[in-house]
Design a protein around this motif. Structure first.
Motif, short mmCIF file in Angstrom:
data_model
loop_
_atom_site.label_atom_id
_atom_site.label_comp_id
_atom_site.label_asym_id
_atom_site.label_seq_id
_atom_site.Cartn_x
_atom_site.Cartn_y
_atom_site.Cartn_z
N PRO A 82 -19.20 -32.86 -8.68
CA PRO A 82 -20.54 -32.85 -8.07
C PRO A 82 -20.53 -32.01 -6.79
O PRO A 82 -19.55 -31.99 -6.04
N ILE A 83 -21.63 -31.35 -6.52
CA ILE A 83 -21.74 -30.50 -5.33
C ILE A 83 -21.49 -31.32 -4.07
O ILE A 83 -20.84 -30.87 -3.13
N HIS A 137 -35.48 -34.94 0.85
CA HIS A 137 -34.31 -35.83 0.74
C HIS A 137 -33.99 -36.11 -0.73
O HIS A 137 -32.82 -36.07 -1.14
N LYS A 138 -35.02 -36.40 -1.51
CA LYS A 138 -34.79 -36.71 -2.93
C LYS A 138 -34.24 -35.50 -3.68
O LYS A 138 -33.31 -35.62 -4.48
N LEU A 171 -29.71 -32.56 -6.04
CA LEU A 171 -28.87 -31.36 -6.09
C LEU A 171 -27.40 -31.71 -5.88
O LEU A 171 -26.52 -31.16 -6.54
N LYS A 172 -27.12 -32.65 -4.98
CA LYS A 172 -25.73 -33.03 -4.71
C LYS A 172 -25.07 -33.71 -5.91
O LYS A 172 -23.84 -33.72 -6.01
N GLN A 173 -25.87 -34.28 -6.80
CA GLN A 173 -25.32 -34.94 -7.99
C GLN A 173 -24.98 -33.96 -9.11
O GLN A 173 -24.25 -34.30 -10.04
N LYS A 174 -25.50 -32.75 -9.01
CA LYS A 174 -25.26 -31.76 -10.06
C LYS A 174 -23.87 -31.14 -9.90
O LYS A 174 -23.29 -31.12 -8.82
N ASP A 175 -23.32 -30.64 -11.04
CA ASP A 175 -22.00 -30.03 -11.02
C ASP A 175 -22.04 -28.67 -10.33
O ASP A 175 -23.07 -27.98 -10.33
N VAL A 176 -20.88 -28.29 -9.79
CA VAL A 176 -20.75 -26.98 -9.16
C VAL A 176 -21.00 -25.86 -10.16
O VAL A 176 -21.43 -24.76 -9.80
N ALA A 177 -20.77 -26.16 -11.45
CA ALA A 177 -20.99 -25.16 -12.50
C ALA A 177 -22.42 -24.64 -12.49
O ALA A 177 -22.68 -23.49 -12.88
N MET A 178 -23.37 -25.47 -12.07
CA MET A 178 -24.76 -25.04 -12.01
C MET A 178 -24.93 -23.89 -11.01
O MET A 178 -25.64 -22.92 -11.27
#
Length: 379
Positions: free
Chosen positions: A146-147, A240-241, A246-253
């Motif tokens: 995760p980012i 904030h939401k 965004l922080k929950q998404k993988d770095v691959a994104m």
């Protein structure tokens, strides 16, 4: 008269024997150089003393040099002596001053001394390779992370704290835009497009209210909306939401939206433009060393000499062991020809050897004199 001539004769014979004996003994130190044989019988005292003991002499000299001459303690004291340190400082300052004020460049030295072809291009290429390697390594290790976990804690916290500032910035920019004539014109165009998409209802509203009149009514309300504290809280909540998502998404994104070649090229070009080393490498030394030449010569050189001396002194014992000085001396002495060694010794000690020969003749003459007296008295 007969007695006197007899004693003189004995003295001459003794002197000749004594002188010749000592002279022969000196020559036998070195000669003959090789062993002599008559058939299978080895001639005694061949080769000479030094040729015969050449290897043993080499070994003993090697041991003497290591144990008594070139010792770690002695060399360490020499390295730390004031005279040696001053001489080294003076020499290094002189050589460095010549280099810093010369027309030479770092590129010239690398090409001439180390055989590096086109040093600046090689440095840029190496920088690009390092950046590409770092890029590949980062995404290889973190692609499925995760980012929020990849971001350093400090940066993540800073971004969280920046959300209110971003919300304030957006609202301020919105107010500035829509309070201007340009903003009012854009708002009018937006209303036109909105009403156009509503078909008959839009046409009816446009006909009864008029576009300009509607803009005049909406603009103040829109400004009030942007100034309201609740609007700011709402935008902050949204930011904030979205930031949390965004922080929950993988770095691959992020990787999917990046062009690796462009990023590597951009970072490399930025480093090349902003790091002075890349410009200095092709400039003469005197053009870029002037600002710190004095400091380099007066402060850095003494520190460099001190550090080098301390380093060498603390590791001398190990260095001497690795150099195998004993073996080096032994090999050199073994390779030294006996003929050359004899010439060297005779050149240095020729007078002393002559005195030894004369001493032998003197002692022989004295012995002949005593023998003559003994013979006369006993006769």
């Amino acid at each position: 008269m007969h007695t006197a001539w007899f004693i003189v004769f004995m003295m001459v014979i003794g002197a000749v024997i004594g002188g010749m004996t000592n002279s022969l003994a000196i020559k036998m130190l070195f000669r003959p150089y090789t062993e002599k044989r008559i058939g299978k019988w080895k001639v005694p005292f061949t080769p000479g003393l030094i040729p015969k003991r050449h290897q043993e002499l080499a070994t003993q000299l090697g041991q003497m040099v290591v144990q008594y001459l070139l010792t770690a303690e002695g060399l360490g004291n020499k390295l730390k002596s004031t005279a040696f340190m001053d001489a080294m400082n003076e020499w290094l300052r002189s050589e460095l001053e010549k280099l810093l004020r010369s027309e030479q460049t770092v590129a010239n030295i690398l090409e001439e001394k180390l055989g590096v072809d086109q040093p600046k291009q090689a440095l840029v290429q190496k920088t690009e390779e390092v950046i590409e390697g770092s890029y590949n390594r980062f995404f290889s290790e973190n692609r499925h992370q995760p980012i929020g976990e990849v971001l350093p804690v400090g940066i993540s916290k800073k971004l969280d704290e920046s959300v209110p500032l971003v919300a304030t910035f957006l609202l301020e920019r919105g107010q500035t835009l829509f309070s201007s004539e340009e903003g009012k014109e854009r708002l009018s165009q937006m209303i036109d497009r909105f009403l156009l998409n509503k078909g008959t209802l839009g046409n009816m509203i446009s006909m009864f209210l008029g576009n300009e009149r509607l803009v005049d009514k909406l603009q103040p309300e829109l400004m009030k909306f942007m100034r309201d504290a609740g609007t700011k809280r709402m935008i902050e909540d949204i930011l904030h939401k979205e930031w949390h998502k965004l922080k929950q998404k993988d770095v691959a994104m992020i990787e999917a939206h990046l062009n690796k070649e462009d990023i590597i090229q951009y970072v490399t070009s930025s480093i090349e433009r902003n790091v002075p080393l890349y410009q200095w490498i092709e400039q003469p030394f005197y053009k870029w060393t002037g600002s710190f030449e004095e400091r380099l010569l007066t402060e850095w050189v003494p520190k460099m000499v001190d550090a080098t001396s301390d380093l060498l002194a603390s590791h001398l014992e190990g260095l001497l062991e690795r150099l195998h000085l004993e073996e080096i001396v032994r090999e050199q002495v073994e390779a030294f020809s006996v003929e050359r060694l004899e010439e060297l010794v005779l050149t240095i000690s020729k007078r002393e050897f002559k005195m030894i020969t004369y001493l032998g003749a003197l002692l022989g003459g004295m012995i002949g004199f005593i023998q003559g007296l003994v013979v006369l008295f006993l006769g």
